[in-house]
Design an enzyme around this catalytic site. Structure first.
Site, PDB file in Angstrom:
ATOM      1  N   SER A  71       0.856  -1.184   0.000  1.00 45.95           N
ATOM      2  CA  SER A  71       0.000   0.000   0.000  1.00 45.95           C
ATOM      3  C   SER A  71       0.886   1.225   0.000  1.00 45.95           C
ATOM      4  O   SER A  71       1.845   1.304   0.761  1.00 45.95           O
ATOM      5  CB  SER A  71      -0.912   0.017   1.226  1.00 45.95           C
ATOM      6  OG  SER A  71      -1.547   1.280   1.358  1.00 45.95           O
ATOM      7  N   TYR A 107      -2.524  -1.901   9.945  1.00 44.96           N
ATOM      8  CA  TYR A 107      -2.574  -1.967   8.483  1.00 44.96           C
ATOM      9  C   TYR A 107      -1.274  -1.469   7.856  1.00 44.96           C
ATOM     10  O   TYR A 107      -0.626  -2.187   7.085  1.00 44.96           O
ATOM     11  CB  TYR A 107      -3.754  -1.159   7.954  1.00 44.96           C
ATOM     12  CG  TYR A 107      -3.837  -1.157   6.439  1.00 44.96           C
ATOM     13  CD1 TYR A 107      -4.240  -2.295   5.749  1.00 44.96           C
ATOM     14  CD2 TYR A 107      -3.494  -0.029   5.701  1.00 44.96           C
ATOM     15  CE1 TYR A 107      -4.304  -2.308   4.362  1.00 44.96           C
ATOM     16  CE2 TYR A 107      -3.557  -0.029   4.318  1.00 44.96           C
ATOM     17  CZ  TYR A 107      -3.961  -1.174   3.660  1.00 44.96           C
ATOM     18  OH  TYR A 107      -4.006  -1.181   2.287  1.00 44.96           O
TER      19      TYR A 107
END
Length: 297
Positions: free
Chosen positions: A144, A156
């Site tokens: 990401s 995350y």
């Protein structure tokens, strides 16, 4: 722009095919003539994918937090490839929640994300490396671009930053064996991972379990603004997820795949440039995007 020759019939294993990027990629590669092995978390996801693809596509149930499930999936891939080796591994499966400030989290909340996004990814990759080395194949890991900036709290960004590091190490180690490793760095796209309902529900769970001292230091206004911010980010998400799957296809099919692929307008024009900016500037910009705790006033 050059592609690898004789790709028809090559085996590609994709994780996280119930929906989103993995689901679309499985359909696209199936149409291109690959022998796709699609790993789904649920039987429902498996049935729906099989109903709209060719007979050459196979599915297997995979839970990346369960070692026995990983072992079963690896054995299934070995049987399907039947000594030919595995040309492509696309580590797409992942989750985003819990996503909250660090001191809202418990150690189990970190495990919830890390066990899927990082440790599960590493385990399935290690067990499939012999097949990938045999075919001089490709590994495509989904990280990401926000992970590079550690923008969102919780596990995350931590897990995606770990995926970046693991991919870099793996690429350097595997270059001697002809295995190429690419990293996909999507911006914000509309998938199940970015579901505002799921994120808001988990945010409320974490807020309710905070101690009075921590809750007071943030304040009710912070919680309301935090939910509003997650909702506004959802509205800015790109609905065209083919921008990501096209990058995945290039990483698998190109003779000279890129090391990293930034996908989405926000990744290319905001997140990636900001990741190269001085820390003082990136911290200031990111602070402007997040609510301010009550204790700061």
């Amino acid at each position: 722009s050059l592609n690898v020759k004789d790709l028809n019939g090559k085996h590609v294993f994709i994780t996280g095919c119930d929906s989103g990027f993995g689901n679309l990629l499985a359909k696209q590669l199936d149409q291109r003539g690959f022998h796709v092995i699609a790993a789904c978390l649920t039987e429902k996801g498996s049935r729906e994918l099989l109903a709209c693809t060719s007979l050459s596509l196979k599915t297997v149930i995979l839970n990346l937090t369960d070692p026995s499930s990983i072992a079963n999936a690896v054995e299934f891939v070995k049987q399907e490839t039947d000594g030919e080796g595995l040309f492509g591994l696309v580590n797409n499966a992942g989750r985003a929640t819990p996503m909250a400030p660090t001191d809202w989290m418990q150690i189990d909340d970190f495990h919830t994300i890390l066990d899927v996004n990082l440790m599960g990814l590493i385990e399935i990759t290690l067990k499939l490396l012999p097949l990938l080395k045999k075919a001089k194949g490709r590994v495509v890991n989904v990280a990401s671009v926000m992970g590079r900036l550690a923008f969102l709290g919780g596990g995350y960004c931590l897990s995606k930053w770990g995926v970046e590091a693991f991919s870099d190490i793996l690429r350097r180690d595997m270059q001697h064996f002809g295995v190429k490793v690419s990293i996909i760095e999507p911006g914000c796209f509309k998938t199940g991972v970015t579901s505002s309902e799921v994120i808001e529900r988990d945010l409320l769970r974490l807020w309710n379990q905070l101690t009075p001292e921590v809750r007071e230091s943030y304040g009710d206004k912070y919680f309301v603004e935090c939910k509003a911010q997650r909702f506004s980010m959802k509205r800015l998400c790109d609905s065209d997820i083919s921008k990501v799957t096209k990058c995945m296809e290039h990483a698998l099919m190109a003779k000279y795949p890129r090391t990293r692929y930034g996908s989405g307008w926000d990744a290319k024009f905001f997140w990636l440039p900001l990741s190269y900016a001085p820390t003082l500037l990136s911290d200031m910009m990111l602070r402007m995007l997040l609510p301010t705790p009550a204790a700061i006033y």
